[in-house]
Design a protein around this motif. Structure first.
Motif, PDB file in Angstrom:
ATOM      1  N   MET A   1     -13.256 -77.828 -47.348  1.00 16.57           N
ATOM      2  CA  MET A   1     -12.750 -76.468 -47.441  1.00 16.57           C
ATOM      3  C   MET A   1     -13.386 -75.621 -46.349  1.00 16.57           C
ATOM      4  SD  MET A   1     -14.520 -75.188 -50.995  1.00 16.57           S
ATOM      5  CE  MET A   1     -13.889 -73.501 -50.963  1.00 16.57           C
ATOM      6  N   SER A   2     -13.089 -74.351 -46.333  1.00 14.72           N
ATOM      7  CA  SER A   2     -13.649 -73.457 -45.331  1.00 14.72           C
ATOM      8  C   SER A   2     -14.264 -72.258 -46.036  1.00 14.72           C
ATOM      9  CB  SER A   2     -12.551 -72.962 -44.381  1.00 14.72           C
ATOM     10  OG  SER A   2     -11.870 -74.058 -43.813  1.00 14.72           O
ATOM     11  N   GLY A   3     -15.120 -71.527 -45.310  1.00 13.37           N
ATOM     12  CA  GLY A   3     -15.717 -70.321 -45.861  1.00 13.37           C
ATOM     13  C   GLY A   3     -15.390 -69.152 -44.959  1.00 13.37           C
ATOM     14  N   ILE A   4     -15.031 -68.003 -45.545  1.00  6.14           N
ATOM     15  CA  ILE A   4     -14.643 -66.845 -44.731  1.00  6.14           C
ATOM     16  C   ILE A   4     -15.485 -65.633 -45.104  1.00  6.14           C
ATOM     17  CG2 ILE A   4     -12.321 -67.658 -44.195  1.00  6.14           C
ATOM     18  CD1 ILE A   4     -11.191 -66.021 -46.462  1.00  6.14           C
ATOM     19  N   PHE A   5     -15.652 -64.743 -44.121  1.00  2.00           N
ATOM     20  CA  PHE A   5     -16.519 -63.575 -44.301  1.00  2.00           C
ATOM     21  C   PHE A   5     -15.937 -62.421 -43.491  1.00  2.00           C
ATOM     22  CE2 PHE A   5     -20.100 -60.850 -43.132  1.00  2.00           C
ATOM     23  CZ  PHE A   5     -20.747 -60.696 -44.349  1.00  2.00           C
ATOM     24  N   ALA A   6     -16.079 -61.201 -43.993  1.00  2.00           N
ATOM     25  CA  ALA A   6     -15.639 -60.022 -43.240  1.00  2.00           C
ATOM     26  C   ALA A   6     -16.559 -58.858 -43.584  1.00  2.00           C
ATOM     27  CB  ALA A   6     -14.197 -59.651 -43.598  1.00  2.00           C
ATOM     28  N   VAL A   7     -16.691 -57.941 -42.626  1.00  2.00           N
ATOM     29  CA  VAL A   7     -17.551 -56.785 -42.868  1.00  2.00           C
ATOM     30  C   VAL A   7     -17.017 -55.575 -42.115  1.00  2.00           C
ATOM     31  CG1 VAL A   7     -19.147 -57.468 -41.003  1.00  2.00           C
ATOM     32  CG2 VAL A   7     -19.966 -55.960 -42.818  1.00  2.00           C
ATOM     33  N   ALA A   8     -17.153 -54.407 -42.738  1.00  2.00           N
ATOM     34  CA  ALA A   8     -16.859 -53.128 -42.080  1.00  2.00           C
ATOM     35  C   ALA A   8     -18.087 -52.244 -42.263  1.00  2.00           C
ATOM     36  CB  ALA A   8     -15.635 -52.469 -42.715  1.00  2.00           C
ATOM     37  N   SER A   9     -18.512 -51.588 -41.174  1.00  3.40           N
ATOM     38  CA  SER A   9     -19.778 -50.869 -41.211  1.00  3.40           C
ATOM     39  C   SER A   9     -19.648 -49.534 -40.476  1.00  3.40           C
ATOM     40  CB  SER A   9     -20.861 -51.729 -40.544  1.00  3.40           C
ATOM     41  OG  SER A   9     -22.026 -50.983 -40.320  1.00  3.40           O
ATOM     42  N   ARG A  10     -20.480 -48.562 -40.887  1.00  2.00           N
ATOM     43  CA  ARG A  10     -20.490 -47.288 -40.146  1.00  2.00           C
ATOM     44  C   ARG A  10     -21.128 -47.462 -38.772  1.00  2.00           C
ATOM     45  NH1 ARG A  10     -21.348 -44.056 -45.032  1.00  2.00           N
ATOM     46  NH2 ARG A  10     -23.597 -44.178 -44.743  1.00  2.00           N
ATOM     47  N   GLY A  11     -21.986 -48.458 -38.621  1.00  2.00           N
ATOM     48  CA  GLY A  11     -22.602 -48.735 -37.325  1.00  2.00           C
ATOM     49  C   GLY A  11     -22.180 -50.110 -36.830  1.00  2.00           C
ATOM     50  N   ASN A  12     -22.958 -50.669 -35.923  1.00  2.00           N
ATOM     51  CA  ASN A  12     -22.652 -52.001 -35.417  1.00  2.00           C
ATOM     52  C   ASN A  12     -22.827 -53.035 -36.539  1.00  2.00           C
ATOM     53  OD1 ASN A  12     -22.264 -54.292 -33.896  1.00  2.00           O
ATOM     54  ND2 ASN A  12     -24.285 -54.214 -32.931  1.00  2.00           N
ATOM     55  N   CYS A  13     -21.811 -53.863 -36.778  1.00  2.76           N
ATOM     56  CA  CYS A  13     -21.848 -54.810 -37.903  1.00  2.76           C
ATOM     57  C   CYS A  13     -22.243 -56.222 -37.457  1.00  2.76           C
ATOM     58  CB  CYS A  13     -20.489 -54.854 -38.597  1.00  2.76           C
ATOM     59  SG  CYS A  13     -19.207 -55.670 -37.603  1.00  2.76           S
ATOM     60  N   MET A  14     -22.642 -56.411 -36.203  1.00  2.00           N
ATOM     61  CA  MET A  14     -22.822 -57.769 -35.711  1.00  2.00           C
ATOM     62  C   MET A  14     -23.850 -58.572 -36.521  1.00  2.00           C
ATOM     63  SD  MET A  14     -21.866 -60.193 -33.842  1.00  2.00           S
ATOM     64  CE  MET A  14     -20.996 -59.886 -32.311  1.00  2.00           C
ATOM     65  N   GLU A  15     -24.938 -57.942 -36.938  1.00  2.00           N
ATOM     66  CA  GLU A  15     -25.949 -58.695 -37.685  1.00  2.00           C
ATOM     67  C   GLU A  15     -25.359 -59.225 -38.993  1.00  2.00           C
ATOM     68  OE1 GLU A  15     -29.632 -56.670 -38.469  1.00  2.00           O
ATOM     69  OE2 GLU A  15     -30.281 -58.222 -39.864  1.00  2.00           O
ATOM     70  N   GLU A  16     -24.662 -58.365 -39.727  1.00  3.17           N
ATOM     71  CA  GLU A  16     -24.047 -58.808 -40.986  1.00  3.17           C
ATOM     72  C   GLU A  16     -23.002 -59.886 -40.725  1.00  3.17           C
ATOM     73  OE1 GLU A  16     -24.366 -55.545 -40.291  1.00  3.17           O
ATOM     74  OE2 GLU A  16     -25.529 -54.642 -41.933  1.00  3.17           O
ATOM     75  N   LEU A  17     -22.207 -59.682 -39.667  1.00  2.00           N
ATOM     76  CA  LEU A  17     -21.149 -60.639 -39.366  1.00  2.00           C
ATOM     77  C   LEU A  17     -21.726 -62.014 -39.012  1.00  2.00           C
ATOM     78  CD1 LEU A  17     -18.125 -61.180 -38.866  1.00  2.00           C
ATOM     79  CD2 LEU A  17     -18.471 -60.439 -36.501  1.00  2.00           C
TER      80      LEU A  17
ATOM     81  N   GLY B   1     -25.083 -66.137 -28.009  1.00  8.79           N
ATOM     82  CA  GLY B   1     -24.651 -65.362 -26.843  1.00  8.79           C
ATOM     83  C   GLY B   1     -23.618 -64.317 -27.225  1.00  8.79           C
ATOM     84  N   PHE B   2     -22.657 -64.695 -28.057  1.00 12.19           N
ATOM     85  CA  PHE B   2     -21.615 -63.771 -28.516  1.00 12.19           C
ATOM     86  C   PHE B   2     -22.250 -62.596 -29.262  1.00 12.19           C
ATOM     87  CE2 PHE B   2     -18.448 -62.365 -31.639  1.00 12.19           C
ATOM     88  CZ  PHE B   2     -17.310 -62.229 -30.851  1.00 12.19           C
ATOM     89  N   ALA B   3     -23.228 -62.932 -30.118  1.00 13.03           N
ATOM     90  CA  ALA B   3     -23.859 -61.889 -30.942  1.00 13.03           C
ATOM     91  C   ALA B   3     -24.614 -60.882 -30.083  1.00 13.03           C
ATOM     92  CB  ALA B   3     -24.797 -62.533 -31.965  1.00 13.03           C
ATOM     93  N   HIS B   4     -25.142 -61.330 -28.965  1.00 10.64           N
ATOM     94  CA  HIS B   4     -25.878 -60.406 -28.106  1.00 10.64           C
ATOM     95  C   HIS B   4     -24.962 -59.649 -27.139  1.00 10.64           C
ATOM     96  CE1 HIS B   4     -29.381 -62.722 -29.515  1.00 10.64           C
ATOM     97  NE2 HIS B   4     -29.957 -61.561 -29.402  1.00 10.64           N
ATOM     98  N   LYS B   5     -23.783 -60.191 -26.913  1.00 11.55           N
ATOM     99  CA  LYS B   5     -22.895 -59.591 -25.911  1.00 11.55           C
ATOM    100  C   LYS B   5     -22.021 -58.477 -26.484  1.00 11.55           C
ATOM    101  CE  LYS B   5     -19.601 -61.202 -22.418  1.00 11.55           C
ATOM    102  NZ  LYS B   5     -18.858 -62.375 -21.957  1.00 11.55           N
ATOM    103  N   TYR B   6     -21.595 -58.633 -27.746  1.00 10.90           N
ATOM    104  CA  TYR B   6     -20.594 -57.709 -28.287  1.00 10.90           C
ATOM    105  C   TYR B   6     -21.139 -56.897 -29.453  1.00 10.90           C
ATOM    106  CZ  TYR B   6     -17.421 -60.511 -25.512  1.00 10.90           C
ATOM    107  OH  TYR B   6     -16.818 -61.147 -24.465  1.00 10.90           O
ATOM    108  N   ALA B   7     -20.509 -55.756 -29.681  1.00 15.48           N
ATOM    109  CA  ALA B   7     -20.832 -54.913 -30.834  1.00 15.48           C
ATOM    110  C   ALA B   7     -19.527 -54.333 -31.357  1.00 15.48           C
ATOM    111  CB  ALA B   7     -21.781 -53.797 -30.418  1.00 15.48           C
ATOM    112  N   GLY B   8     -19.532 -53.900 -32.582  1.00 20.28           N
ATOM    113  CA  GLY B   8     -18.328 -53.308 -33.154  1.00 20.28           C
ATOM    114  C   GLY B   8     -18.591 -52.914 -34.584  1.00 20.28           C
ATOM    115  N   GLU B   9     -17.638 -52.229 -35.175  1.00 24.34           N
ATOM    116  CA  GLU B   9     -17.839 -51.733 -36.535  1.00 24.34           C
ATOM    117  C   GLU B   9     -17.124 -52.563 -37.588  1.00 24.34           C
ATOM    118  OE1 GLU B   9     -16.937 -47.569 -36.396  1.00 24.34           O
ATOM    119  OE2 GLU B   9     -18.797 -47.114 -35.336  1.00 24.34           O
ATOM    120  N   MET B  10     -16.356 -53.543 -37.148  1.00 22.58           N
ATOM    121  CA  MET B  10     -15.675 -54.431 -38.122  1.00 22.58           C
ATOM    122  C   MET B  10     -15.617 -55.831 -37.535  1.00 22.58           C
ATOM    123  SD  MET B  10     -12.327 -52.586 -39.669  1.00 22.58           S
ATOM    124  CE  MET B  10     -11.623 -52.139 -38.102  1.00 22.58           C
ATOM    125  N   GLY B  11     -15.658 -56.830 -38.428  1.00 14.99           N
ATOM    126  CA  GLY B  11     -15.530 -58.194 -37.924  1.00 14.99           C
ATOM    127  C   GLY B  11     -15.123 -59.164 -39.024  1.00 14.99           C
TER     128      GLY B  11
END
Ligand code: SF4
Length: 481
Positions: free
Chosen positions: A1-17, A59-69
């Protein structure tokens, strides 16, 4: 099977994502994927068979930022799928399996729809779902369109410019939990993804339920229904992470209750109880709690340094790696009568060659295998984690006893029948252990503790959809293979 995750944040959500997705790594071995929305959607997908998620996406985690993922650990297709549509650009991750995908895609192709994510000649089912969604007049109706038309089972997370849609199909076989902390809303297959991120579980989506969330909160779109829920029982027994809960029921506590039930019906004299590492451990702890026998570790797993970089493509080499990972501790094995708890027996080859044989070689006096579920009789139709019918140890036993594959196997499903007993004895001899017992379907369901009509148990009881997991006394439900 697979596992899925999503997050929306007031700030950068990369750590949670990043960590929230990584905490699903036990659910897939093929692809990992992340998509984050900053000014636009950035996406990256890697094969995780040849490297660990954390290393590959650093590398991706250090390169990009955003409020949803959205993120995924996939045992199947490369994901997330990102599409530009009349609803704007969106990113989609899914878990589950569509069994009528060929028919649905042929119809779409006839209408002029194109598919671009073909892998090894196979259609990407997440792309199929994206194409089904954009057929409708809005996203909500598009997702409902998917659930109405597919055969199989799907849960999904879809990120637009405005927020994230989370939805389970009419059976919610593969659960999704919603969690929150200040300024953050997240959804996950596994609730174990939440606590270390400071996120608290708010609710589990119900069958057919759909919600929309952004950093400001959750909006209900389509209500869940009581009828039709059929959650995968195997999550509690094996596939789910011990620190997760589904429907508020802890996987680890279910495993303990399975072990307690195994101990209650046992009469053998033994010196210690252990689990086949790691997935048999919770069951073994329950057995020890009930029986008073000491929980000890005659076998340990050497995980350090292996990681996924050593996950090889062929079964032969996978067996070799599994063989090298499990280490016996001779000083504990020698002369001991062992109760060995195992979550389930699929083919039985690894249990026979890599566990039981090692315990004998290390000087065990007796090896009693105790299995936390009934014999697996049917491959799963809702994900790709189990194999063909013929490979299952129980089916090989039946074929050997009947000199072929009988059409009617109902007696073998009945744990009180003489045929069931002969089947178990055949498997015991094949495994080469001193004794072998399984939990019955009723005992396993009791350990989970939810109404049996809310649970999928098709890989043990068969695909009598009308009965779903409604357990009939004695185990008789279906008979056709
Ligand atoms: S058939 Fe088995 S593995 Fe598949 S969803 Fe049902 S309980 Fe889970």
């Amino acid at each position: 099977m697979s596992g899925i995750f999503a997050v929306a944040s007031r700030g950068n959500c990369m750590e949670e994502l990043f960590y929230g997705t990584d905490y699903h790594s036990h659910l897939g071995t093929e692809f990992g994927g992340l998509a984050i929305r900053g000014v636009r959607i950035h996406r990256e997908i890697h094969r995780i068979a040849h490297g660990q998620f954390k290393n590959l996406f650093d590398g991706f985690a250090h390169k990009y930022a955003g409020e949803m993922g959205v993120g995924v650990i996939s045992d199947f297709d490369p994901q997330p799928i990102v599409v530009e549509s009349r609803f704007g650009a969106f990113a989609l991750v899914t878990t589950g399996l569509i069994t009528n995908g060929g028919e649905l895609s042929r119809r779409l192709v006839a209408q002029g729809v194109t598919f671009s994510e073909i892998l090894n000649g196979r259609l990407n089912q997440t792309e199929l779902i994206a194409n089904l969604i954009v057929q409708a007049e809005d996203i909500v109706r598009g997702i409902e369109n998917v659930f109405d038309r597919i055969e199989g089972s799907i849960s999904l997370l879809l990120m637009t410019e405005e927020g994230i849609y989370a939805a389970c199909d009419h059976h919610s076989r593969f659960p999704l939990a919603l969690g929150t902390k200040d300024g953050v809303v997240a959804a996950a297959s596994e609730t174990c993804a939440f606590p270390n991120l400071g996120i608290e579980v708010e609710k589990q989506l119900q069958a057919g339920e759909m919600v929309f969330f952004d950093s400001g909160g959750v909006r209900d779109l389509v209500g869940g229904r009581d009828a039709g829920k059929s959650i995968c029982s195997f999550l509690w027994i094996y596939t789910g992470y011990p620190a997760s809960s589904y429907e508020g029921v802890s996987a680890e506590q279910v495993r303990e209750r399975c072990g307690q039930a195994l101990a209650r019906k046992d009469s053998v004299e033994a010196d210690l109880v252990c689990g086949v590492p790691d997935s048999g451990t919770g069951h073994a702890i329950g057995y020890a709690m009930e029986s008073g026998l000491p929980f000890r570790r005659p076998l340990v797993k050497y995980s350090a340094g292996y990681g996924r970089s050593y996950t090889p493509p062929s079964q032969e080499v996978r067996d070799q790696i599994a063989k090298m990972k499990l280490m016996p501790i001779e000083d504990i094995c020698r002369g001991s009568r062992l109760i060995v708890c195992e979550d389930s027996i699929v083919r039985g080859t690894q249990l026979k060659n890599l566990t039981i044989q090692k315990l004998w070689d290390a000087g065990a006096e007796e090896v009693h295998i105790r299995v936390a579920c009934p014999p697996l009789m049917f491959p799963c139709r809702y994900n790709l984690s189990t194999r063909s019918t013929e490979e299952l140890a129980a089916r090989r036993a039946i074929a050997a006893l009947e000199d072929g594959a009988p059409e009617d196997i109902s007696e073998y499903l009945d744990a009180s029948s003489e045929k069931h007993g002969r089947m178990v004895e055949w498997i015991r001899k094949y495994l080469g252990c001193t004794s072998l017992t399984y939990l019955t379907l009723e005992e396993m369901m009791e350990a989970i503790g939810l109404p049996d009509f809310e649970l999928c148990a098709c890989c043990w009881a068969g695909y009598d959809e009308s009965a779903s997991a409604r357990v009939v006394s004695g185990g008789h439900r279906v008979g056709r293979s």
